[in-house]
Design a protein around this motif. Structure first.
Motif, PDB file in Angstrom:
ATOM      1  N   HIS A 128       0.830  -1.211   0.000  1.00 23.34           N
ATOM      2  CA  HIS A 128       0.000   0.000   0.000  1.00 23.34           C
ATOM      3  C   HIS A 128       0.866   1.263   0.000  1.00 23.34           C
ATOM      4  CE1 HIS A 128      -3.126  -2.914   0.680  1.00 23.34           C
ATOM      5  NE2 HIS A 128      -2.557  -3.300   1.811  1.00 23.34           N
ATOM      6  N   GLY A 129       0.191   2.396  -0.022  1.00 27.87           N
ATOM      7  CA  GLY A 129       0.884   3.680  -0.077  1.00 27.87           C
ATOM      8  C   GLY A 129       0.054   4.697  -0.834  1.00 27.87           C
TER       9      GLY A 129
ATOM     10  N   LYS B 183      -0.864   1.175   5.617  1.00 27.85           N
ATOM     11  CA  LYS B 183       0.315   1.639   4.872  1.00 27.85           C
ATOM     12  C   LYS B 183       1.377   2.220   5.795  1.00 27.85           C
ATOM     13  CE  LYS B 183      -1.099   6.413   3.822  1.00 27.85           C
ATOM     14  NZ  LYS B 183      -1.202   7.432   2.750  1.00 27.85           N
TER      15      LYS B 183
ATOM     16  N   ASP C 206       6.188   7.348   2.110  1.00 28.43           N
ATOM     17  CA  ASP C 206       4.845   7.161   1.569  1.00 28.43           C
ATOM     18  C   ASP C 206       4.763   7.825   0.195  1.00 28.43           C
ATOM     19  OD1 ASP C 206       2.181   6.481   1.371  1.00 28.43           O
ATOM     20  OD2 ASP C 206       1.485   8.179   2.562  1.00 28.43           O
TER      21      ASP C 206
END
Length: 215
Positions: free
Chosen positions: A22-23, A38, A66
């Motif tokens: 994720h991110g 995330k 991120d």
């Protein structure tokens, strides 16, 4: 004299590929206390990267901050495959269950041998025996660190597209008093994983002749 010089060549460091899932806008699961998956995977990846680096591994990650726009799943697999790592680790976090969940591909163990070009959706087939050994090493090290472990078979993306030994590592709460955000818990898990990868490297490194050249 030439032989002595050749024998002194440094051994290339084994590469470990880390993919914190994720991110960006893809936050992953919404965990208790307004936490996002995330953020947990990114923090855990940073701990793991530091320990692996001091253990003599070269570490490649899909991202260390991120990202505004995360890599799509296929591109994450392409980055890993291009690096030819000794192991690929895909990191997840959840509030469901307890302990650490380790998943390897659900592709059949007795699938047909790979051929060129390697089919994208079954690229993991050739590496599956090594992936299962990797998962066993991870499970043993985590158990030895008094952490509960669940080994499962599940084709979590992009496992099936990877051409390296690969496993998903999903952090769940250790117990009702120890959430996935616990720094102590994360560090203990990361240390066990680094120990497991060191053992895996020793047991799976290619044989060499006296000059240090792989046979």
């Amino acid at each position: 004299m030439a032989l002595a010089t050749q024998a002194q060549q440094p051994t290339p460091r084994a590469i470990i590929f880390i993919d914190p899932a994720h991110g960006g806008a893809d936050t992953g699961a919404h965990l208790p206390n307004s936490l996002l998956e995330k953020d947990i995977t990114l923090a855990f990846a940073a701990r793991l990267r530091a320990l692996l680096s001091t253990s003599g591994f070269a570490v490649i990650s899909t991202h260390e901050i991120d990202p505004a726009v995360p890599f799509p799943t296929d591109q994450r697999a392409e980055i890993a495959n291009h690096a030819h790592p000794a192991a690929c680790l895909i990191l997840h976090a959840t509030s469901s269950g307890t302990g650490i969940h380790i998943a390897t591909s659900a592709l059949p163990d007795d699938a047909a041998p790979p051929h060129n070009p390697i089919p994208w959706n079954t690229a993991q087939t050739a590496s599956l025996p090594q992936s299962l050994r990797l998962a066993n090493e991870l499970g043993l090290a985590l158990n030895n660190s008094k952490l509960s472990v669940l080994l499962i078979r599940a084709s979590v993306p992009p496992l099936d597209n990877l051409t390296c030994p690969a496993a998903v590592i999903e952090l769940a709460p250790l117990n009702p008093d120890t959430p996935v955000t616990s720094a102590t818990y994360q560090q203990q898990a990361a240390q066990a994983i680094a120990t497991a990868l060191t053992s895996y490297r020793v047991h799976n490194e290619p044989a060499t002749n006296p000059a240090g050249v792989p046979r």
